[in-house]
Enzyme design. Sequence first.
Site, PDB file in Angstrom:
ATOM      1  N   LYS A 120       0.820  -1.215   0.000  1.00 48.76           N
ATOM      2  CA  LYS A 120       0.000   0.000   0.000  1.00 48.76           C
ATOM      3  C   LYS A 120       0.852   1.263   0.000  1.00 48.76           C
ATOM      4  CE  LYS A 120      -4.082  -2.059   1.820  1.00 48.76           C
ATOM      5  NZ  LYS A 120      -5.206  -2.033   2.702  1.00 48.76           N
ATOM      6  N   ASP A 140     -10.081   2.450   1.928  1.00 54.61           N
ATOM      7  CA  ASP A 140     -10.110   1.752   3.219  1.00 54.61           C
ATOM      8  C   ASP A 140     -10.749   2.633   4.304  1.00 54.61           C
ATOM      9  OD1 ASP A 140      -8.924  -0.621   2.461  1.00 54.61           O
ATOM     10  OD2 ASP A 140      -6.896   0.024   2.976  1.00 54.61           O
TER      11      ASP A 140
HETATM   12  P1  NAP Z   1       1.129  -3.649   6.710  1.00 52.69           P
HETATM   13  O1  NAP Z   1       1.164  -2.250   6.239  1.00 52.69           O
HETATM   14  O2  NAP Z   1       2.169  -4.597   6.220  1.00 52.69           O
HETATM   15  O3  NAP Z   1       1.192  -3.617   8.333  1.00 52.69           O
HETATM   16  C1  NAP Z   1       1.266  -4.807   9.069  1.00 52.69           C
HETATM   17  C2  NAP Z   1       1.041  -4.511  10.549  1.00 52.69           C
HETATM   18  O4  NAP Z   1       1.014  -5.762  11.241  1.00 52.69           O
HETATM   19  C3  NAP Z   1       2.139  -3.682  11.196  1.00 52.69           C
HETATM   20  O5  NAP Z   1       1.607  -2.872  12.216  1.00 52.69           O
HETATM   21  C4  NAP Z   1       3.050  -4.760  11.794  1.00 52.69           C
HETATM   22  O6  NAP Z   1       3.817  -4.328  12.904  1.00 52.69           O
HETATM   23  C5  NAP Z   1       2.008  -5.736  12.270  1.00 52.69           C
HETATM   24  N1  NAP Z   1       2.579  -7.059  12.435  1.00 52.69           N
HETATM   25  C6  NAP Z   1       2.972  -7.900  11.455  1.00 52.69           C
HETATM   26  N2  NAP Z   1       3.465  -9.040  11.996  1.00 52.69           N
HETATM   27  C7  NAP Z   1       3.369  -8.897  13.345  1.00 52.69           C
HETATM   28  C8  NAP Z   1       3.678  -9.738  14.441  1.00 52.69           C
HETATM   29  N3  NAP Z   1       4.183 -10.960  14.239  1.00 52.69           N
HETATM   30  N4  NAP Z   1       3.404  -9.301  15.680  1.00 52.69           N
HETATM   31  C9  NAP Z   1       2.871  -8.076  15.882  1.00 52.69           C
HETATM   32  N5  NAP Z   1       2.565  -7.225  14.877  1.00 52.69           N
HETATM   33  C10 NAP Z   1       2.790  -7.632  13.632  1.00 52.69           C
HETATM   34  O7  NAP Z   1      -0.285  -4.352   6.396  1.00 52.69           O
HETATM   35  P2  NAP Z   1      -1.733  -3.674   6.241  1.00 52.69           P
HETATM   36  O8  NAP Z   1      -1.984  -3.330   4.834  1.00 52.69           O
HETATM   37  O9  NAP Z   1      -1.839  -2.609   7.268  1.00 52.69           O
HETATM   38  O10 NAP Z   1      -2.709  -4.912   6.575  1.00 52.69           O
HETATM   39  C11 NAP Z   1      -2.843  -5.441   7.884  1.00 52.69           C
HETATM   40  C12 NAP Z   1      -3.981  -6.464   7.922  1.00 52.69           C
HETATM   41  O11 NAP Z   1      -5.229  -5.843   7.622  1.00 52.69           O
HETATM   42  C13 NAP Z   1      -3.850  -7.580   6.893  1.00 52.69           C
HETATM   43  O12 NAP Z   1      -4.223  -8.787   7.508  1.00 52.69           O
HETATM   44  C14 NAP Z   1      -4.847  -7.217   5.811  1.00 52.69           C
HETATM   45  O13 NAP Z   1      -5.361  -8.351   5.128  1.00 52.69           O
HETATM   46  C15 NAP Z   1      -5.945  -6.566   6.632  1.00 52.69           C
HETATM   47  N6  NAP Z   1      -6.734  -5.607   5.828  1.00 52.69           N
HETATM   48  C16 NAP Z   1      -8.080  -5.800   5.736  1.00 52.69           C
HETATM   49  C17 NAP Z   1      -8.855  -4.898   5.015  1.00 52.69           C
HETATM   50  C18 NAP Z   1     -10.319  -5.099   4.871  1.00 52.69           C
HETATM   51  O14 NAP Z   1     -10.936  -4.512   3.968  1.00 52.69           O
HETATM   52  N7  NAP Z   1     -10.937  -5.865   5.716  1.00 52.69           N
HETATM   53  C19 NAP Z   1      -8.257  -3.791   4.389  1.00 52.69           C
HETATM   54  C20 NAP Z   1      -6.894  -3.616   4.544  1.00 52.69           C
HETATM   55  C21 NAP Z   1      -6.136  -4.526   5.271  1.00 52.69           C
HETATM   56  P3  NAP Z   1       5.334  -3.788  12.706  1.00 52.69           P
HETATM   57  O15 NAP Z   1       5.219  -2.350  12.327  1.00 52.69           O
HETATM   58  O16 NAP Z   1       5.964  -4.028  14.010  1.00 52.69           O
HETATM   59  O17 NAP Z   1       5.953  -4.635  11.605  1.00 52.69           O
END
Ligand code: NAP
Length: 481
Positions: A287, A323
């Site tokens: 993103k 989003d």
């Molecule tokens: P992203 O930008 O890659 O961010 C990932 C987040 O997860 C960061 O805060 C990261 O923390 C944290 N994280 C990852 N592994 C971790 C672990 N082992 N322990 C603790 N924290 C951890 O991803 P994103 O785009 O924000 O997406 C996040 C989630 O939301 C995904 O599962 C995605 O499928 C879901 N999502 C859903 C929708 C929907 O429409 N329902 C829309 C968007 C996203 P750090 O900063 O410490 O790495």
Amino acid sequence: MIPLCLSLQGKTLGENIALLKELKGHFDLAEIRADYLQEDQREELASFPARLDVPAILSCRRAREGGGCTSDEPTRLSLLEEGLKGSYAYLDLESDCLDTGLEEQGRAKGTRIIRSFYCRGKIPPELPALMKDRADRGEIPRVVMGLETSREQEELLTLSRRLEGIDEYLLLGEGAFGSPARILAGKLGAAFTYCTAAVTADREDEFPVEVMDELYRVREIDRETAVFGIIGNPVMHSKSPAIHNPGFSVIGMKAVYLPFPTDDPEAFFRLSRELDIRGFSVTMPFKNAVLPFLHEMTEGVAAVKSCNTVVRRGDRWWGCNTDVEGFLFSLDSWFPRGLSSVKTAVLGAGGAAGAIVYGLVSRGADVTVYNRTTEKALQCAEKYGCSWGSLRDFHREGDYPLIIQATGVGMHPHEESDPAPDYRFSGREAVVDIIYYPEETRFLRRAREAGCRTMNGLAMLKAQGVLQFRLFTGREYPPDL
Ligand code: NAP
């Protein structure tokens, strides 16, 4: 219309016939994979085509090409020779399996040869010429490429540009990165495409026949079909195709929306130009990574540095983020009087969490963001004017009427992971986990079992998808879907 070939991988002919009956109407050709048949069934191969009401392909793939045939080569060829006594429309032979006598036998019976070229990672420069040579002999050249990166995907999906003078060809990619080639076969000018009856966990490139026929409507795809998609890694689990494709169908738009596994956004932007992709959704982890490739973006994208929607405008790429609105829309029914001063914990500080914090703060919520990497929580707090903390400390902090889980923790295939395993729900919290695959994460299950109101990410996904649909098509999403 491009024919859809159902590849039959049953152990017995009876099993295969039963499948054909059950799935009748969804396919136009059937491939019998003799390498999956039990020994005793192989003797009856010649009788198989007469039992079908669609043309049949005979193939017996060797183990080195990922098939199940471990016999020596003379045994395999004599099996094919026996099978060819039946009225097969096509016989699949490998590119190193030339002048076997089977070609002659086939020609005499009106069986066409499909000539399969296998390669891994790179298309050999001489391949188009070799394919042309086989095509000139009346054969249908077929490329099967094992691929694992966006660059390799780009190579396969743009190969058709180098196949001038070849009227009929087949293009297949193995592995998740190869999946777009199966759906887009009609767009790529291929003679037909393949699917299976059911998909095994290790084959991310294959789709079940009903999904190919009903969700992607691959038989209707041709060079004029508008292409949309979603990039991410992983992305094959995405439910967005199930939002957009039925929408296109209802409004009568000749378009398809599919997952594009990606590991390099730059390569995907190049591919988008080549394939004339009109727009795409962006999910984890790109993103933010797509921002340098955008020519224009909304204020929201510039503010949260996160883009989930890219639309082609002439020669330019325009980025937007649905989003935020999608998320706020999904909360409306829980907080009909608004979110002003509602004490809210947001777990995560990634792309989705940032957009959510931005949206909540703009509605007046009192937000604290908790993240594993505390610097990112701090950055997020400074940017949007909220409080912050370490995810490790979340369980010790005060009562939150609203908790939003926006990390990727608990998402498939790590269903048993929990971002805050020490947090004990009181049962008074309203809890949203924006993950939707699985439908209920461990975190959300704990919340529900403690008596909390819970919601997974589907409502948000649908709401942001509806907004994307409008941006992609210029039309409203059909209200009945
Ligand atoms: P992203 O930008 O890659 O961010 C990932 C987040 O997860 C960061 O805060 C990261 O923390 C944290 N994280 C990852 N592994 C971790 C672990 N082992 N322990 C603790 N924290 C951890 O991803 P994103 O785009 O924000 O997406 C996040 C989630 O939301 C995904 O599962 C995605 O499928 C879901 N999502 C859903 C929708 C929907 O429409 N329902 C829309 C968007 C996203 P750090 O900063 O410490 O790495």
